[in-house]
Design a protein around this motif. Structure first.
Motif, PDB file in Angstrom:
ATOM      1  N   PHE A 149      22.175 -47.318 -74.153  1.00  0.00           N
ATOM      2  CA  PHE A 149      23.223 -46.835 -75.056  1.00  0.00           C
ATOM      3  C   PHE A 149      24.302 -47.880 -75.303  1.00  0.00           C
ATOM      4  O   PHE A 149      25.170 -47.694 -76.154  1.00  0.00           O
ATOM      5  CB  PHE A 149      23.868 -45.552 -74.517  1.00  0.00           C
ATOM      6  N   ARG A 150      24.279 -48.988 -74.587  1.00  0.00           N
ATOM      7  CA  ARG A 150      25.301 -50.013 -74.752  1.00  0.00           C
ATOM      8  C   ARG A 150      24.888 -50.981 -75.853  1.00  0.00           C
ATOM      9  O   ARG A 150      23.810 -51.573 -75.792  1.00  0.00           O
ATOM     10  CB  ARG A 150      25.542 -50.749 -73.439  1.00  0.00           C
ATOM     11  N   LYS A 151      25.740 -51.165 -76.839  1.00  0.00           N
ATOM     12  CA  LYS A 151      25.422 -51.963 -78.003  1.00  0.00           C
ATOM     13  C   LYS A 151      26.321 -53.201 -78.087  1.00  0.00           C
ATOM     14  O   LYS A 151      27.426 -53.219 -77.551  1.00  0.00           O
ATOM     15  CB  LYS A 151      25.588 -51.131 -79.280  1.00  0.00           C
ATOM     16  N   PRO A 152      25.846 -54.245 -78.775  1.00  0.00           N
ATOM     17  CA  PRO A 152      26.680 -55.445 -78.971  1.00  0.00           C
ATOM     18  C   PRO A 152      27.954 -55.122 -79.740  1.00  0.00           C
ATOM     19  O   PRO A 152      27.987 -54.197 -80.556  1.00  0.00           O
ATOM     20  CB  PRO A 152      25.775 -56.382 -79.771  1.00  0.00           C
ATOM     21  N   CYS A 153      29.003 -55.882 -79.471  1.00  0.00           N
ATOM     22  CA  CYS A 153      30.256 -55.717 -80.210  1.00  0.00           C
ATOM     23  C   CYS A 153      30.954 -57.061 -80.304  1.00  0.00           C
ATOM     24  O   CYS A 153      30.594 -58.020 -79.622  1.00  0.00           O
ATOM     25  CB  CYS A 153      31.160 -54.671 -79.547  1.00  0.00           C
ATOM     26  N   THR A 154      31.958 -57.129 -81.130  1.00  0.00           N
ATOM     27  CA  THR A 154      32.769 -58.342 -81.248  1.00  0.00           C
ATOM     28  C   THR A 154      33.905 -58.292 -80.236  1.00  0.00           C
ATOM     29  O   THR A 154      34.207 -57.234 -79.659  1.00  0.00           O
ATOM     30  CB  THR A 154      33.353 -58.466 -82.658  1.00  0.00           C
TER      31      THR A 154
END
Length: 312
Positions: free
Chosen positions: A280-285
């Motif tokens: 459930f953890r997604k890439p982010c800026t």
């Protein structure tokens, strides 16, 4: 205005709790008292202190009353000094899980994935610059480092045993050993600063790295003084951590961060990770991470007016 039931003495002792949660707070240590509560009349929700032991009681009460459970913890910009006697200036507020538990989705995970408007992105970058410029941290009482090493350095962050973020960050002693070993081999021309808690050296707490054999090597320096973390982050080229908040702050400073556990800021494409992130953890800026951590997830109280305020 919501009415919250609190069963944790630690939460009860936070003088600004009512302001920070934005509702009335009712305290009781008696679980049996829950059977007399009139749902919708006396209380609307139950507050739990993260994943601490008292949270188990809060979970039981919430189930018995069929009420929503909210978890709170100290914010990432918490106060001048640590300790319950120090006025708490911020709390995180989570209706799903808690940020340091990587096994379940938390509100922080949701915030970190949210697409920012251009105004939000600019505000996030502005706050990040203010954080670095003011050299703030979770606690802000310690003196800054005033003697700087002549060689290039990397920072390895030890933690105290029993820290909930280690257990819920999928880490153990092995991860700490691997961390220091990797720092040693990856940066052969750097001095390695191992930051441990002063209470570990005093003997009142135990760390994970104080007996590591590499501490006998000349280019490994054990930093045991109570030093303000920004003054260390300012001088290092990279930071090695397991689940410490210093990894988050290092990202604010634009440092390369190596993670050996699964803290809330790992697995998002911003750190070099040894563990596999939850699905459930997604890439982010970095702007999304800063906005999630300091704006969306935390609530603040002004120490002079005792009213809610913005992080700025």
């Amino acid at each position: 205005m919501k009415r919250y039931l609190v069963v944790s003495p630690a939460l009860r002792d936070i003088s600004s709790l009512k302001v920070l949660v934005g509702g009335d707070v009712r305290f009781s240590r008696l679980v049996k008292w829950a059977s007399k509560v009139k749902v919708g009349t006396d209380v609307d929700a139950v507050l739990a202190w993260g994943r601490k032991d008292s949270a188990i009681v809060a979970e039981r009460v919430a189930r018995r009353l069929n009420l929503p459970l909210y978890r709170v913890e100290d914010g990432f910009l918490r106060s001048f000094a640590p300790g319950q006697s120090e006025h708490t200036l911020s709390l995180v507020f989570d209706d799903k899980g808690i940020y340091y538990d990587c096994s379940v989705l938390s509100a922080f995970d949701v915030f970190a994935c949210r697409k920012l408007s251009e105004r939000e992105r600019e505000r996030s970058e502005s706050i990040r610059r203010q954080w670095v410029g003011a050299q703030v941290s979770k606690y802000n009482h310690a003196r800054s480092l005033n003697v700087y090493p002549s060689s290039r350095c990397v920072l390895v962050v030890d933690q105290t045993r029993g820290d909930a973020s280690i257990k819920y960050g999928a880490a153990s002693q092995t991860n700490f050993d691997d961390m220091l070993n990797q720092a040693w081999t990856s940066y052969p021309d750097h001095r390695i600063l191992v930051k441990t808690h002063p209470e570990v050296i005093a003997g009142s707490k135990k760390g994970y790295l104080t007996d590591h054999p590499l501490l006998k090597e000349d280019r490994v320096v054990l930093v045991a003084d109570d030093i303000h973390s920004p003054s260390l982050l300012r001088i290092v080229d990279a930071v090695f951590c397991v689940t410490s908040q210093m990894g988050l702050e290092a990202l604010f400073w634009g440092k390369r961060v190596h993670c050996f556990g699964m803290p809330f800021y790992a697995g998002r494409g911003l750190t070099k990770d040894t563990l596999v992130a939850p699905t459930f953890r997604k890439p982010c800026t970095i702007e999304q991470l800063v906005h999630a951590a300091l704006i969306d997830y935390c609530r603040y109280v002004d120490p002079e007016t005792n009213k809610r305020c913005d992080p700025e």
